[in-house]
Design an enzyme around this catalytic site. Structure first.
Site, mmCIF file in Angstrom:
data_model
loop_
_atom_site.group_PDB
_atom_site.id
_atom_site.type_symbol
_atom_site.label_atom_id
_atom_site.label_comp_id
_atom_site.label_asym_id
_atom_site.label_seq_id
_atom_site.Cartn_x
_atom_site.Cartn_y
_atom_site.Cartn_z
ATOM 1 N N ARG A 190 0.818 -1.083 0.097
ATOM 2 C CA ARG A 190 0.088 0.131 0.023
ATOM 3 C C ARG A 190 0.832 1.361 0.030
ATOM 4 N NH1 ARG A 190 -3.594 2.969 -1.345
ATOM 5 N NH2 ARG A 190 -4.130 5.100 0.223
ATOM 6 N N ASP A 218 -2.527 7.628 -13.434
ATOM 7 C CA ASP A 218 -2.857 7.375 -12.204
ATOM 8 C C ASP A 218 -2.795 8.476 -11.235
ATOM 9 O OD1 ASP A 218 -3.535 6.143 -9.675
ATOM 10 O OD2 ASP A 218 -1.368 5.274 -9.537
#
Lengths: 383, 455
Positions: A190, A218
């Site tokens: 993460r 992104d």
């Protein structure tokens, strides 16, 4: 660049420089032509909705993937994830022990107390040590403490990452001296994205080179990151909107007063209303289905205000399908509310995804690619 | 004639008063709007923007309603909009003088909390302001209900005194708050401004109330009528100008964004925190090792600048700007609480508050911790936030930076500098620099890196 060129054209009388300017102009045109074939895709969605995981998958699927060096560069990230997660759980346990009516449930055993304090201290540091066997054992002991487990089951109230279980189950491997992250580890890792990242790819693989070329962007999903999005809104072929459907009982990282699903709803609504996207295809990824199917049987959908009118019908697999269809319908309704029939000039598709599942993402992307190419042909009048 | 115009309005002196009031208002308007237009100050939605706007609005109300309610102008026929209670009660009271004083009290209240209590005010100004205004609204409602006004819009003595009392009460409240912060050594003369503001407002309120009382009571003495209403309007005009000009609220914002933008591009400089001693020139030329911990790397100003350019290019620059300002915040000596407060508030407003200009990506918990702190001077106020931001830089930006053109350029620059340092006297690179199209930019952005890239 364009600005620079137009300025030089205005200010120069010299023929030499004029020729140069013309050359630059020509090149820009050429570049623009080449750029025209590149389709711009945006990954949008609230924080932790899986945008970057999709992005990593695309890298793995349609680019060279990660070489050993790149994989190794994820070691500190994964170790940081471990430290941060265990700190979060430890601090959460302490907090629950203070505030709950049944503090015994959230009290660590005395020997784990010291381990917890030590790990919490490490988790608060700026630089984390490499995860050693010793530390990993400590973390594992703490993780197995009933109080921590109890806290973990209430993970939706803390900001516990989805990869918690995965990390804790793999501690031994992660703490190996010669540890090199696997593809899966990298996908699970993460990292909160900030700013904008882009890659260019062609989804057809190496044997067929004639495929479309895509440029995928992104972005970060937290509120402060969203205001950067508009810099990318022009000339977008398709928006891939990620919605983590498993997060209907969680609150935002940046605002713990706000339910994540409600935020996603508002965000999707906002994206659909953007004038820039009137002709942009919307690909809605109802993501994190893997967590959703586990959660929905324990936590009723109607804890979220948006799904208040949900009535469970059965149990098991049927119930999962029913719940999923309900969520899908809600998003569909939202889409059609925001797309007036007189300007229905965009494609809308919904996909059920689990960003961690490589095969599924590959399949989904093939479908997205097909849809976009079809639309391209339609626009050119060939179909 | 005198008696006629004294009653109906429209005496020569009345017209003079009206013109003075109009000029006063125009001056006020230009003073408030012009700086924004000239310096293109960024408009934000915080109280620092709205309170001055409300002040201008209430100033206009005060002047205009005074004019309307004391028969300065002569109207041939009575119009419905000349309704007495509207002007002399509602607009003049709650929307005029009451609002003006409430704005000031709000500002003083904010200063009191920030600098004396050392934490952010518990009540937001958009809640506090209406609260302070409430007594005025009640007062106006009572007057409206009891209807004491005569046909000339005058109220008797029994009503005039309470009204004057309410006015004086607000001046006293302002005085009280100012007394509370008199020990604080402000950096930008807030206190002196506040005292001046009180002096001016107290004097003009005294004058104003006197003429108000005289005007209300001696309705039959015509010279007194004419003079008192002249004084009333002219004092009102002067009051609003002076009141606005002496800005005690966030003078810092004015300092930075208007006057001294060239001199003080950053808060740190405005507060006199210098970047010196951070680096020696020899260190600057040192090549950067990607394996070094980030906090060490960031101490290298050259590297920091290059990384910042990279971060800006991918819309993530706020992280590094935050790092720099928190770094400066950390350099303020512990005992200098006033400067710490200024800097802390500046950082909060620029980076922490939800929706801030350069809001950083930190967790809800960390943000709340900072915003609800009980001690604005705390040394580790931004520690957790900085930690989170550093992780963000480390895991996100720096990883991409090493493979970016910015790093290549940086390495080249360092290599060139090394040569330049040993081979040519410093002045040479200045000459070289003028050929470099990026030279100007380098120079304007950082004054210490004199050796610009001869790329």
């Amino acid at each position: 660049m364009g600005l620079l060129c137009s300025r030089s054209r205005h200010h120069t009388e010299d023929t030499d420089e004029n020729a140069q300017a013309a050359e630059i102009e020509r090149r820009i045109e050429q570049e623009a032509k080449a750029e025209k074939h590149i389709r711009k895709l945006l990954l949008l969605g609230a924080g932790e909705s899986g945008k970057s995981t999709i992005f990593k998958q695309i890298k793995l699927l349609f680019q060279t993937g990660f070489d050993e060096g790149e994989l190794k560069s994820y070691v500190p990230v994964i170790h940081a994830n471990v430290y941060q997660t265990i700190k979060l759980l430890h601090d959460g346990t302490k907090e629950f022990a203070q505030n709950e009516t049944d503090p015994a449930k959230y009290t660590l055993s005395s020997e784990n107390m010291a381990i917890g304090e030590k790990l919490s201290e490490i988790g608060g540091r700026l630089d984390y040590p490499r995860l050693t066997k010793d530390l990993a054992e400590g973390i594992e002991t703490l993780w197995n403490d009933p109080a921590i487990q109890e806290t973990c089951s209430r993970g939706n109230e803390l900001q516990v990452p989805d990869c918690t279980k995965y990390l804790m189950e793999n501690l031994k491997r992660l703490s190996d001296v010669n540890y090199i992250p696997t593809k899966e580890d990298v996908l699970y890792a993460r990292v909160r994205t900030t700013g904008v990242v882009e890659i260019q790819f062609s989804p057809v693989g190496e044997n067929k080179k004639s495929g479309e070329v895509y440029r995928l962007f992104d972005v970060g999903g937290q509120r402060n990151e969203r205001r950067k999005w508009i810099h990318l809104f022009e000339g977008v072929t398709a928006v891939i909107f990620c919605a983590a459907i498993s997060e209907y009982d969680q609150t935002l990282f940046e605002d713990e007063q706000k339910n994540r699903m409600m935020e996603t709803k508002e965000l999707f609504d906002w994206v659909l209303k953007q004038p820039c996207f009137e002709k942009t295809s919307i690909m809605l990824f109802l993501n994190k289905f893997d967590i959703f199917e586990k959660k929905v049987l324990d936590v009723p959908l109607n804890v979220c205000d948006w799904f208040r009118d949900y009535q469970p019908v059965s149990s098991g697999k049927q119930e999962i399908e029913h719940a999923y269809e309900f969520v899908k319908k809600k998003f569909e309704e939202l889409y059609y509310q925001n797309t007036a029939p007189d300007r229905v000039d965009r494609v809308f598709k919904i996909y059920r995804t689990t960003a961690l599942d490589q095969k599924l993402v590959k399949k989904t992307f093939k479908l997205v690619d097909e849809t976009l190419r079809r639309r391209n042909l339609l626009e050119a009048g060939l179909l | 004639m005198a008696s006629g115009c004294a009653k109906r309005g429209g005496c020569p002196s009345d017209y003079v008063a009206v013109s003075i009031a109009a000029i006063c208002f125009l001056v006020l308007l230009s003073r408030s709007v012009l700086p924004c237009l000239i310096h293109k100050a960024p408009r934000n939605n915080s109280s620092s923007f709205w309170i001055p706007v409300i002040q201008v609005f209430s100033s206009f109300n005060l002047l205009f309603s005074t004019m309307m309610s004391i028969n300065l102008l002569q109207f041939k026929t009575k119009h419905w909009w000349q309704y007495c209670y509207l002007w002399s009660v509602w607009v003049e009271g709650p929307l005029g003088f009451g609002l003006l004083m409430s704005c000031r009290i709000t500002q003083a209240f904010q200063l009191y909390f920030i600098f004396v209590k050392k934490r952010l005010p518990p009540v937001k100004s958009y809640v506090f302001l209406p609260l302070v205004l409430l007594p005025w609204i009640f007062g106006a409602a009572i007057v409206q209900a009891k209807r004491p006004l005569d046909s000339q819009c005058h109220m008797g003595l029994e009503w005039t005194l309470p009204v004057a009392g309410l006015n004086a009460l607000y001046v006293l409240a302002l005085l009280a708050f100012t007394r509370a912060i008199r020990h604080v050594e402000f950096r930008f003369d807030e206190l002196r401004d506040l005292w001046k503001g009180i002096l001016v407002s107290a004097t003009s309120v005294a004058l104003w109330v006197t003429s108000f009382v005289l005007n209300e009571i001696h309705t039959d003495t015509s010279w007194l009528q004419v003079t008192s209403r002249f004084v009333l309007l002219v004092t009102g005009g002067i009051l609003v100008i002076v009141f606005f000009s002496i800005s005690s609220h966030q003078p810092l914002l004015a300092q930075i964004s208007f006057k001294n933008r060239q001199e003080f591009p950053r808060m740190g400089l405005a507060l006199g925190i210098h970047d010196s001693g951070l680096l020696f020139r020899k260190e600057e030329v040192r090549p950067v090792d990607p394996n070094e911990p980030l906090d060490k790397l960031l101490l290298n100003k050259r590297f920091r600048k290059s990384l910042m350019e990279f971060a800006d290019s991918c819309y993530a620059g706020e992280t590094l700007h935050f790092y720099e300002e928190v770094y400066e915040h950390g350099k303020i000596p512990e005992g200098d609480s006033i400067r710490r407060i200024y800097m802390a508030r500046h950082i909060m407003e620029k980076f922490i508050v939800a929706g801030a200009e350069m809001e950083v990506n930190v967790s809800h918990k960390t943000r709340q911790e900072i915003l609800t702190t009980q001690d604005l001077t705390h040394l580790d106020l931004f520690k957790n936030a900085l930690n989170e931001v550093m992780q963000l830089i480390k895991m996100n930006l720096v990883r991409d930076y090493w493979s970016s053109t910015f790093f290549i350029k940086f390495k080249e620059e360092v290599a060139m500098d090394k040569e330049g340092w040993s081979l040519s006297p410093p002045r040479m690179s200045l000459v070289q620099g003028s050929d470099d199209p990026f030279y100007q930019e380098h120079m304007s952005k950082s004054s210490t890196s004199r050796y610009s890239s001869p790329s």
